[in-house]
Design an enzyme around this catalytic site. Structure first.
Site, PDB file in Angstrom:
ATOM      1  N   LEU A 136       0.741  -1.133  -0.092  1.00 21.11           N
ATOM      2  CA  LEU A 136      -0.031  -0.048  -0.011  1.00 21.11           C
ATOM      3  C   LEU A 136       0.781   1.440  -0.041  1.00 21.11           C
ATOM      4  CD1 LEU A 136      -2.823  -0.724   2.568  1.00 21.11           C
ATOM      5  CD2 LEU A 136      -2.942  -1.128   0.092  1.00 21.11           C
ATOM      6  N   SER A 137       2.158   1.001   0.182  1.00 24.40           N
ATOM      7  CA  SER A 137       3.028   2.174   0.298  1.00 24.40           C
ATOM      8  C   SER A 137       3.296   3.061  -0.868  1.00 24.40           C
ATOM      9  CB  SER A 137       4.349   1.716   1.063  1.00 24.40           C
ATOM     10  OG  SER A 137       5.211   2.778   0.809  1.00 24.40           O
ATOM     11  N   SER A 138       3.096   4.133  -1.039  1.00 22.57           N
ATOM     12  CA  SER A 138       3.263   4.864  -2.406  1.00 22.57           C
ATOM     13  C   SER A 138       4.904   5.185  -2.462  1.00 22.57           C
ATOM     14  CB  SER A 138       2.596   6.271  -2.070  1.00 22.57           C
ATOM     15  OG  SER A 138       2.928   7.098  -1.110  1.00 22.57           O
ATOM     16  N   THR A 143       7.130   3.309  -1.497  1.00 26.07           N
ATOM     17  CA  THR A 143       7.685   1.663  -2.055  1.00 26.07           C
ATOM     18  C   THR A 143       7.402   1.625  -3.509  1.00 26.07           C
ATOM     19  OG1 THR A 143       7.152   0.753   0.374  1.00 26.07           O
ATOM     20  CG2 THR A 143       7.597  -0.644  -1.720  1.00 26.07           C
TER      21      THR A 143
END
Length: 203
Positions: free
Chosen positions: A11-13, A15
């Site tokens: 979910l990490s932008s 990443t």
């Protein structure tokens, strides 16, 4: 040879913005990597940190500006308000865990490619990584048995939960987070990859 525990959330932008640079750096220096996807929203709760939707308005504005700046810098297309965010990242994470185990058991496939395809589904394509069709497509495109999304579910769930406990116990507080286990040197964020590269080069 260095070993890196790579903690991340699908979910990490940030990443997503790291792209495949981490995998390239690890390969360049001959480092081994353990991919450890974890539940970042539950981690925020455990640490007493606000989830993105609950952060102060000023921080939300700053985050959006940062995303646009970093996306432009990286030359990566990006949906800044994706249709399926946040979604349930567990099924996609289970697939990553199952793919990693399959590689350890002699299968072939591109693990980082799988991670990148799932991140791209969220942040470029407005697709839901909780959808089994999206996951199986990413597995197949990355050279893995698409049935891993089903056969690896139980082990994936156990490891996903353990990864969260590991993350909290070692002091992870965001994604992407890289820990060189040999020296306990830590790097947080896609904007620290140049530092990670330099550090590995100094070992």
């Amino acid at each position: 040879m260095a070993h890196i525990d790579y903690y991340f959330s699908l979910l990490s932008s940030f990443t997503y913005l790291a792209g495949d640079r981490f995998a390239e750096i690890a390969e360049k220096h001959g480092a081994t990597v353990r991919y450890k996807p974890f539940d970042i929203l539950t981690m925020f709760d455990r640490l007493g940190a606000p989830r993105p939707a609950d952060r102060p308005e000023g921080r939300k504005i700053y985050r959006m500006q940062e995303l646009k700046r970093f996306a432009a810098q990286a030359g990566k297309p990006m949906k800044f308000q994706p249709a399926f965010w946040p979604t349930n990242a567990a099924p996609g994470s289970y697939a990553v865990i199952a793919a990693q185990e399959a590689l350890e058991n002699g299968a072939e496939g591109d693990l980082d490619g799988l991670v990148q395809r799932l991140l791209k589904a969220v942040w470029e394509e407005d697709r839901d990584i909780a959808d089994d069709a999206v996951i199986t497509e990413a597995l197949k495109a990355s050279g893995f048995d698409p049935m891993l999304s089903m056969t690896g579910m139980l082990k994936g769930a156990e490891t996903y939960a353990k990864n969260l406990e590991d993350a909290v116990s070692v002091g992870v507080f965001g994604s992407p987070f890289y820990i060189i286990t040999d020296t306990d040197e830590r790097f947080w964020g896609q904007d620290r990859l140049d530092m990670l590269d330099a550090y590995l080069g100094s070992l």
